[in-house]
Scaffold this motif. Sequence first.
Motif, PDB file in Angstrom:
ATOM      1  N   ARG A  84      -1.620  14.732   1.652  1.00 34.56           N
ATOM      2  CA  ARG A  84      -2.374  13.849   0.764  1.00 34.56           C
ATOM      3  C   ARG A  84      -1.504  13.317  -0.364  1.00 34.56           C
ATOM      4  O   ARG A  84      -1.572  12.168  -0.764  1.00 34.56           O
ATOM      5  N   GLY A  87       0.676  10.655   1.023  1.00 34.91           N
ATOM      6  CA  GLY A  87      -0.094   9.414   1.197  1.00 34.91           C
ATOM      7  C   GLY A  87      -0.336   8.697  -0.115  1.00 34.91           C
ATOM      8  O   GLY A  87      -0.206   7.475  -0.225  1.00 34.91           O
ATOM      9  N   ARG A  90       2.871   7.144  -1.170  1.00 37.33           N
ATOM     10  CA  ARG A  90       3.140   5.880  -0.454  1.00 37.33           C
ATOM     11  C   ARG A  90       2.248   4.765  -0.979  1.00 37.33           C
ATOM     12  O   ARG A  90       2.682   3.625  -1.130  1.00 37.33           O
ATOM     13  N   GLN A  91       0.953   5.099  -1.212  1.00 40.99           N
ATOM     14  CA  GLN A  91       0.046   4.063  -1.770  1.00 40.99           C
ATOM     15  C   GLN A  91       0.533   3.606  -3.135  1.00 40.99           C
ATOM     16  O   GLN A  91       0.479   2.415  -3.454  1.00 40.99           O
TER      17      GLN A  91
END
Length: 414
Positions: A84, A87, A90-91
Amino acid sequence: MTEKPADNDQAPAETIDAVPAAVPATGSSAPGTDTGPLPLGTRASGWLGPTALVLALVAAVLSGWAWYSSNVSGRLELGRELGRAEGINRQLERLVDNQQDMTDSLAALRGQAEDDRRTLEATLAAATTRSQAALGTLAAQQSADREQVQLELATLAASVEDTRRQMGTVQDDWVLEEIAQLLLLANQRLVLVGDVALASRALALADDRLHSLAGPQLLKVRRALKAEQAALAQLPKVDVDGLALTLAALIKQVGELPLKGDEDRPAWQVPADAAALTAVAESPPDAAGNDNSLSQVGRKVLDDLSDLVRVRRVDQTRVPKLTDAQRFLAYENLRLHLLSAQFVLLRRQPALFKENLRQARQWLAHYFEPVNVTGDYDASLAALQNQPLAVTLPDISGSLALLQAEIQRREIAQ
């Protein structure tokens, strides 16, 4: 965080190794015992060993389960949290990249807007300059046009004043020209058409206009006008309109006149069936009160034979009956003579009027049956032919000549 799972991995291994060590210790005493019955205390101590072994196994399983639950589940949860986090990282990176792109786009748009603003300001400045120049040119042109219009108005006012002054001096000349036109119209109508009424009306209008002018030179013209009016008033009155209406009524009656040969209709032209019915109706009955068919047949045969040959006494030559085309020409030729007489009557040509009526009477006597209707028609034509139409018209050009001489004298004097 990576060192704690290593300690937990070693602890279960030591526990598992301790259990087999205990088992041989318990079993080593079994071969040394006797096979005989044991006392009660010895029997009780014999089942406690297996129970303890079972409890130890259970404790080992429970401790292994606890280790698995605490380490493997924690690692899985940690992996999920790390996934998480990656992620989210990356976002965040994508958001940072998007923000950077938007920043670059905004900078480019800001630069383009600035360029457009500078271009628009330059265009507005050039348009303002051109508008100011055009307004200046238009103002100068309007000023020049205003001066030109004022100059033209002044010239026009001077012309109007001059014209008004001239009109005040030549108003009498205009009235004299109008009177001359009235006198010319009266002469033309009297000489060319013979219209006495219109000529008299034109002379009266001219006399009224001369009455409004003062001057001893116009007395001669008025004296000549009065003499001409008196001469026209002494002419005999000819009812041209009444004569023309009478001719129109006679023209409508042409189709009712009988042509020669129409009155001569012999009895043998009556249909045979009608004659037979008349003979049968008039035949008397026989003595017995019944018709004799044989006598009726004989009588009818005799009547038919008598109709085949008819003997008549003719004192003079009979005119043959006209065909349809000849009848049409006879009627139309008579109408043509009467229409010509009506036309020349309106043109005040009495000689041609009488000639047309004479030809119409000749045609009437030659082609139409001499009966009462034709005689009355011929009498009406004769009455029209005897009407006095020839009138000696007076000369009314003297007043016009005097007036034209006065106008020429005034033009020379000016």
